[in-house]
Design an enzyme around this catalytic site. Structure first.
Site, PDB file in Angstrom:
ATOM      1  N   ARG A  34      36.940   7.456  42.304  1.00  0.00           N
ATOM      2  CA  ARG A  34      36.514   6.058  42.244  1.00  0.00           C
ATOM      3  C   ARG A  34      37.308   5.186  43.213  1.00  0.00           C
ATOM      4  NH1 ARG A  34      35.089   4.619  35.908  1.00  0.00           N
ATOM      5  NH2 ARG A  34      33.486   6.219  35.670  1.00  0.00           N
ATOM      6  N   LYS A 200      21.139  12.623  23.776  1.00  0.00           N
ATOM      7  CA  LYS A 200      20.298  11.718  22.978  1.00  0.00           C
ATOM      8  C   LYS A 200      19.101  11.148  23.734  1.00  0.00           C
ATOM      9  CE  LYS A 200      24.090  10.176  19.968  1.00  0.00           C
ATOM     10  NZ  LYS A 200      24.830   9.002  19.457  1.00  0.00           N
ATOM     11  N   GLY A 354      28.314  10.646  34.121  1.00  0.00           N
ATOM     12  CA  GLY A 354      29.548  11.421  34.168  1.00  0.00           C
ATOM     13  C   GLY A 354      29.377  12.913  33.991  1.00  0.00           C
ATOM     14  N   GLY A 377      26.548   3.620  32.891  1.00  0.00           N
ATOM     15  CA  GLY A 377      25.658   2.668  32.257  1.00  0.00           C
ATOM     16  C   GLY A 377      24.839   1.876  33.267  1.00  0.00           C
TER      17      GLY A 377
END
Length: 400
Positions: A34, A200, A354, A377
């Site tokens: 990052r 999910k 991720g 996100g």
């Protein structure tokens, strides 16, 4: 919306919002990707004679000063990558920060400590965020957002600062995200395929509904496929499943048929008695999952089917593994999908999330993908068709 190469930054003080939320073990950075991702923008600014005030967050200190979440090791590593000293200013805001910012000379870099040490940074409302963004803005003349990882957050450093500086713009990292996730996907080369996996359905409902009719094929794997199995009337044994989303899964299956997107679901699985199993007990058909077992990876026939779809693709967006890839015995499905996409010479391939990123790096195939998003996100919300708060703020306040 402006980007840094469209702004005169020579001799100016720049407040940079970066995503340096890196993993630490005993104060040592274990993955600096990052930080490295922001280096090109930072070097560009320094070459143009700007001075830089870096601000970022680390972990979840929940509005309190947590020494173990100080950005000290991050400042040190950033300095190493830039080839200069990056001074960490004690405290988030205060006299030390103001004095350090005032004393900055062209070509110098300082870093404020963890933004989330201050509760106002993550306030849910304008009132809860108070004047924290205004105080941050007072340190500089130009605001640069190069933190796609927090672009979906209405944090003070993301949405409030742009209101109070002369000019706001995006960095090269943000520009690259917009180009690949926005421009490229607005007019994709076809066949256009979405590969969706992970645990999910609930985290992917928005994406699936948004992409129906836009993509030619949707491949669904991972535990989220179990909910679709249940929607088709199959028993899933002890497998992870979201029973309350069966109706949503049925709706997606029905809409896919009518909207021209072909849905590809597993036809076989590797199964075992528990998630901590180190070996598969066998292979079963999707409609014959043992009642006392759970599925932990897609099976060989499914791998063959998914690979066939991918091999003819021209644009691919992949988010989520096909199984419990952390265990070697259940990694084959995810690795096979990774290899299939990486092996395409004439396709645009975009990866986000991720776990998906972890699969790509596990295979040492990062350089074989067109683009690996730096947001989790933010990546998901972008694919849902939502306007990210960071982009909205930059568009509204780019040049006042």
């Amino acid at each position: 919306m402006l980007f840094i190469d469209q702004v005169d930054i020579s001799g100016k003080k720049l407040l940079f919002r970066v995503d340096f939320n890196v993993p630490l073990e005993n104060g040592v950075i274990t993955d600096d990707n990052r930080i490295q991702a922001a280096v090109p923008t930072l070097k560009y600014a320094l070459e143009k004679g700007a001075s830089i005030i870096l601000c970022a967050h680390l972990g979840k200190p929940k509005g309190k000063v947590v020494p173990g979440l100080s950005l000290a090791p991050v400042a040190k590593r950033t300095g190493e990558l830039l080839g200069l000293d990056v001074v960490l200013v004690e405290g988030v805001l205060g006299d030390a920060a103001v004095q350090a910012a005032d004393a900055l000379l062209p070509g110098q870099v300082i870093m404020l400590d963890n933004l989330r040490f201050n509760p106002e940074e993550t306030g849910k409302t304008v009132e809860e965020r108070g004047d924290f963004g205004k105080k941050l803005a007072s340190l500089a003349e130009i605001y640069v957002n190069d933190a796609f990882g927090v672009a979906h957050r209405e944090n003070a450093s993301v949405v409030d600062v742009p209101k109070y500086v002369q000019t706001s713009c995006g960095g090269f990292l943000l520009k690259k995200e917009q180009e690949f996730l926005g421009d490229a996907l607005n007019d994709p080369r076809r066949p256009y395929v979405c590969v969706s996996g992970g645990a999910k359905v609930s985290t992917k409902l928005g994406i699936l509904n948004n992409l129906l009719g836009k993509v030619d094929d949707i491949i669904i794997g991972g535990a989220m496929a179990n909910t679709f199995m249940l929607a088709k009337g199959y028993e899933v044994g002890k497998s992870l499943v979201e029973v309350d989303l069966v109706d949503d899964a049925k709706s997606i299956i029905k809409k896919a048929e009518s909207m021209g997107s072909t849905l590809h679901l597993p036809v076989d699985y590797l199964y075992a008695a528990a998630p901590d199993a180190q070996a598969a007990e066998g292979v079963c058909a999707a409609d014959a999952i043992p009642s006392d077992s759970m599925v932990l990876d897609i099976g060989p026939e499914t791998i063959e089917n998914f690979t066939a779809v991918l091999e003819r693709s021209k644009t691919i967006v992949w988010n989520g593994p096909m199984g419990m890839f952390e265990t070697e015995a259940f990694a084959k499905g995810s690795l096979a999908v990774c290899e299939a996409i990486a092996g395409l010479d004439d396709a645009l391939s975009i990866v986000g999330g991720g776990d998906t990123d972890a699969v790509v790096h596990l295979m040492h195939l990062a350089d074989k993908f067109s683009f690996i998003s730096t947001g989790g996100g933010s990546f998901l919300q972008f694919l849902e068709g939502k306007e990210l708060p960071a982009f909205k703020a930059l568009k509204e306040y780019s040049n006042k």
